[in-house]
Scaffold this motif. Sequence first.
Motif, PDB file in Angstrom:
ATOM      1  N   ALA A 432       6.658 -27.106  -6.040  1.00 47.07           N
ATOM      2  CA  ALA A 432       5.613 -26.147  -6.406  1.00 47.07           C
ATOM      3  C   ALA A 432       6.209 -24.818  -6.854  1.00 47.07           C
ATOM      4  CB  ALA A 432       4.670 -25.922  -5.221  1.00 47.07           C
ATOM      5  N   THR A 433       7.299 -24.395  -6.222  1.00 49.55           N
ATOM      6  CA  THR A 433       8.042 -23.211  -6.636  1.00 49.55           C
ATOM      7  C   THR A 433       9.525 -23.527  -6.467  1.00 49.55           C
ATOM      8  OG1 THR A 433       8.262 -22.107  -4.478  1.00 49.55           O
ATOM      9  CG2 THR A 433       6.177 -21.808  -5.658  1.00 49.55           C
ATOM     10  N   LYS A 434      10.370 -22.560  -6.766  1.00 49.84           N
ATOM     11  CA  LYS A 434      11.800 -22.791  -6.602  1.00 49.84           C
ATOM     12  C   LYS A 434      12.203 -22.861  -5.130  1.00 49.84           C
ATOM     13  CE  LYS A 434      13.144 -17.896  -7.023  1.00 49.84           C
ATOM     14  NZ  LYS A 434      13.957 -16.951  -7.823  1.00 49.84           N
ATOM     15  N   ARG A 435      11.280 -22.515  -4.233  1.00 49.37           N
ATOM     16  CA  ARG A 435      11.555 -22.588  -2.795  1.00 49.37           C
ATOM     17  C   ARG A 435      10.712 -23.637  -2.072  1.00 49.37           C
ATOM     18  NH1 ARG A 435      14.305 -17.887  -1.025  1.00 49.37           N
ATOM     19  NH2 ARG A 435      14.402 -16.254  -2.629  1.00 49.37           N
ATOM     20  N   LEU A 436       9.528 -23.909  -2.573  1.00 43.94           N
ATOM     21  CA  LEU A 436       8.567 -24.750  -1.850  1.00 43.94           C
ATOM     22  C   LEU A 436       8.423 -26.117  -2.489  1.00 43.94           C
ATOM     23  CD1 LEU A 436       6.344 -25.073   0.334  1.00 43.94           C
ATOM     24  CD2 LEU A 436       4.730 -24.129  -1.344  1.00 43.94           C
ATOM     25  N   ASN A 437       8.577 -27.169  -1.662  1.00 44.31           N
ATOM     26  CA  ASN A 437       8.306 -28.541  -2.074  1.00 44.31           C
ATOM     27  C   ASN A 437       7.177 -29.098  -1.222  1.00 44.31           C
ATOM     28  OD1 ASN A 437       8.909 -31.623  -1.242  1.00 44.31           O
ATOM     29  ND2 ASN A 437       9.447 -31.314  -3.393  1.00 44.31           N
ATOM     30  N   LEU A 483       1.423 -35.951   4.639  1.00 46.00           N
ATOM     31  CA  LEU A 483       1.769 -34.758   3.890  1.00 46.00           C
ATOM     32  C   LEU A 483       3.127 -34.277   4.377  1.00 46.00           C
ATOM     33  CD1 LEU A 483       0.711 -32.482   1.909  1.00 46.00           C
ATOM     34  CD2 LEU A 483      -0.045 -31.277   3.980  1.00 46.00           C
ATOM     35  N   SER A 484       3.984 -33.887   3.457  1.00 47.92           N
ATOM     36  CA  SER A 484       5.283 -33.339   3.836  1.00 47.92           C
ATOM     37  C   SER A 484       5.510 -32.029   3.100  1.00 47.92           C
ATOM     38  CB  SER A 484       6.413 -34.328   3.526  1.00 47.92           C
ATOM     39  OG  SER A 484       6.613 -34.432   2.127  1.00 47.92           O
ATOM     40  N   SER A 485       6.429 -31.224   3.612  1.00 46.90           N
ATOM     41  CA  SER A 485       6.733 -29.957   2.963  1.00 46.90           C
ATOM     42  C   SER A 485       8.146 -29.520   3.322  1.00 46.90           C
ATOM     43  CB  SER A 485       5.722 -28.874   3.372  1.00 46.90           C
ATOM     44  OG  SER A 485       5.826 -28.610   4.765  1.00 46.90           O
ATOM     45  N   LYS A 486       8.701 -28.666   2.462  1.00 43.64           N
ATOM     46  CA  LYS A 486      10.002 -28.049   2.719  1.00 43.64           C
ATOM     47  C   LYS A 486       9.992 -26.668   2.089  1.00 43.64           C
ATOM     48  CE  LYS A 486      13.504 -29.343   0.281  1.00 43.64           C
ATOM     49  NZ  LYS A 486      14.572 -30.203  -0.270  1.00 43.64           N
ATOM     50  N   TYR A 487      10.487 -25.699   2.836  1.00 44.95           N
ATOM     51  CA  TYR A 487      10.559 -24.337   2.312  1.00 44.95           C
ATOM     52  C   TYR A 487      11.977 -23.816   2.480  1.00 44.95           C
ATOM     53  CZ  TYR A 487       9.576 -19.462   1.315  1.00 44.95           C
ATOM     54  OH  TYR A 487       9.583 -18.210   0.752  1.00 44.95           O
ATOM     55  N   LYS A 488      12.573 -23.373   1.364  1.00 41.86           N
ATOM     56  CA  LYS A 488      13.938 -22.850   1.380  1.00 41.86           C
ATOM     57  C   LYS A 488      13.871 -21.329   1.578  1.00 41.86           C
ATOM     58  CE  LYS A 488      15.019 -26.361  -2.084  1.00 41.86           C
ATOM     59  NZ  LYS A 488      15.453 -26.616  -3.482  1.00 41.86           N
TER      60      LYS A 488
END
Length: 701
Positions: A432-437, A483-488
Amino acid sequence: MKNSYILLLLVFGFTTFAQTSSREQFPLFSECEASVLDQQEACFYNTIQNFVYTNYKVADDVKSANFKGNVIALFEVDTTGTFKILYIDAPYESLKTETKRVFELLPKVKPATYSGRKTYSKFTLKIAIPLEKPNVFSSKTEVVQDKTNTTLIDNTKELSEYDDIVYKPFENPQFKSKGNIMFSHQNYGVFDALLNQVGSNNHTASKPFSYDEVAKYYDFETVNQSALKQKESWWGRKFWNENLVAIQGEGYWFALNPILDLRIGKDTESEASNTFVNTRGVKIDGGLGEQLTFSTSIFESQGRFADYYNGFAESIRPSGGNPAIIPGIGIAKRFKEDAYDFPMAEANIKYTPSQFINLQLGYGRNFLGDGYRSLLQGDGTSPYPFFKINTTFWKIKYTNTYMWLKDVRDLATVDGTYATKYMASHYLSWNATKRLNIGFFENVVWTNTNERGFDFNFVNPLIFYRAVEFGSSSKTGNAVLGLSSKYKWNNQINFYGQFLIDEFAIGDVQESNQSWRNKFGYQVGVKYYDAFKVKNLLLQLEYNQVRPYVYSHSNPLTNYGHNNQSMGHNWGANFRELVAIARYYKGRYFADAKLIYGQRGFDFNNGTDNFNYGGNIYLDYDENRPYDTGVSIAQGNKTTVMIADLQVGYLVNPASNLKVFGNILFRNFDPTAETAATVKSNTTWFSIGLRSDLFNWYFDY
């Protein structure tokens, strides 16, 4: 028809790609120009043989090694009559250097011609070492000519096609290929930080990865070269650095390595004299062109484990009399009196028709997530057949997986044949962004009821499974959503999580009555790369929680399981778990430490309390529920589990991922009430061994 000559090579083998006809003229040395036409070909061969024999000097290192063999030189004569080396196959660098030197001494000749025009001509020369005086080119050749081609047929010599196959030095083509990297947490930890840099447009949840996906961030070749040991002998190179067998040619390659898992240990609380694993096998990887890669592994194993692990393996034993299922491996038969024999095989064929799509036909396991565990799709089960489609474009990766699973319980076995069930899943990963998947997951399981077979209602990769499953019959299908997510946060700290819904009742949620129907689980975790500025130190903290009755179904055959193991989290349902992990590597040395603390809810099954408390996913959740509301995690026979695991080791061979290691595991298992399935225990398990680390083998049950 006319006669020509071809050389009988006893010492020098000579084949040509040039064709002889009435319109073609061989290259000519000056001394051959006076020869009659029929003798000019023979003169060319004889002249070059004698020149090489006269000028070639074998180096001292070859002589001292008493080497006997051949040097193969592929060369051409260009349109100016200059000799040019194209390729040399020789076991010593000095032989290659000398071959180049001799060819540089050759004088210019008149180039070959075809229909009066100058043309290139290619030849292969085989030089026998030690050198021997060449024979004379004098035999007869029958020439057969048709309208499109001219072919030489030698009455005294075999065809040269086999000998003309050109092999290249093996340059580790797998590092740039589309082949899969065997998935283990320890192996992937080496490049995990590089893949999770802020701004990268990759998708790390769907595993295993391919080499070309990782190679954009991690230089396999450079790392491999820096880790090589300086070994000159064949045995030294093969043991420490190289594949046992490695072949590379024009557009193809393959590598073969032995598989070993040899370990010996001791469970200090066990009456058995020792624990052991004795695995032998073979692994083959290869590629045909850029689009097709393949791998296969075959294992033959015997083993005995710590008492708690033996007990768990026997508690999930299959119908038919075999004593156990080794978790993550498969069905085992008895070996001696108290050990097991457990073969295993894995395979994968991958076809990549375009830069956007790859297709995989496999027999193995898959994993979805960025954590140590996965609630959506874990790899703790036995291998299974599957077909996978990966579609990658823009900021999207879309994974479709179709699986063929087995239910091996007594109740599901008919006439000695295990029941077959099917599973299909979609996973959409979006940067979704360069940090958020963000990832969206749906899965459905169905059975062969009424000879339903593989239901093509679920083949469409874009369909919504829950609606189709309901229309096909909700009693013979089981759908879950996730639902899964990752935030850098930055290049050092990543947060990740998963949320799984097996069933959800909005009314019960609003009433806050902890209904059994609210079947869900979640995961939250964080990774800290190069922790505290220590290069290659990874710290990870993860919390997992799954409510009772998750992964189960009204018909146990359609649960979220395979071979009596969960396809999600290894513990099944009705638990909470905290995992802390530290991983470190430097060069070929590595160390892993893991601490797990959890609470699990088991059934009592003691004659007076036979309720299903929701931990066993192979029980019907419509029967024997103790209550419909007030359902809480770890209900039933509440058990505290603590596992501490430390492993240190050394990477012996990077090509085969062979590691020598030492391991110590402490486990405390403390149930509220002891039953046949829940025995209070304190385990200390020591092991040392030599293992090809190709997959995750979990011992933390």
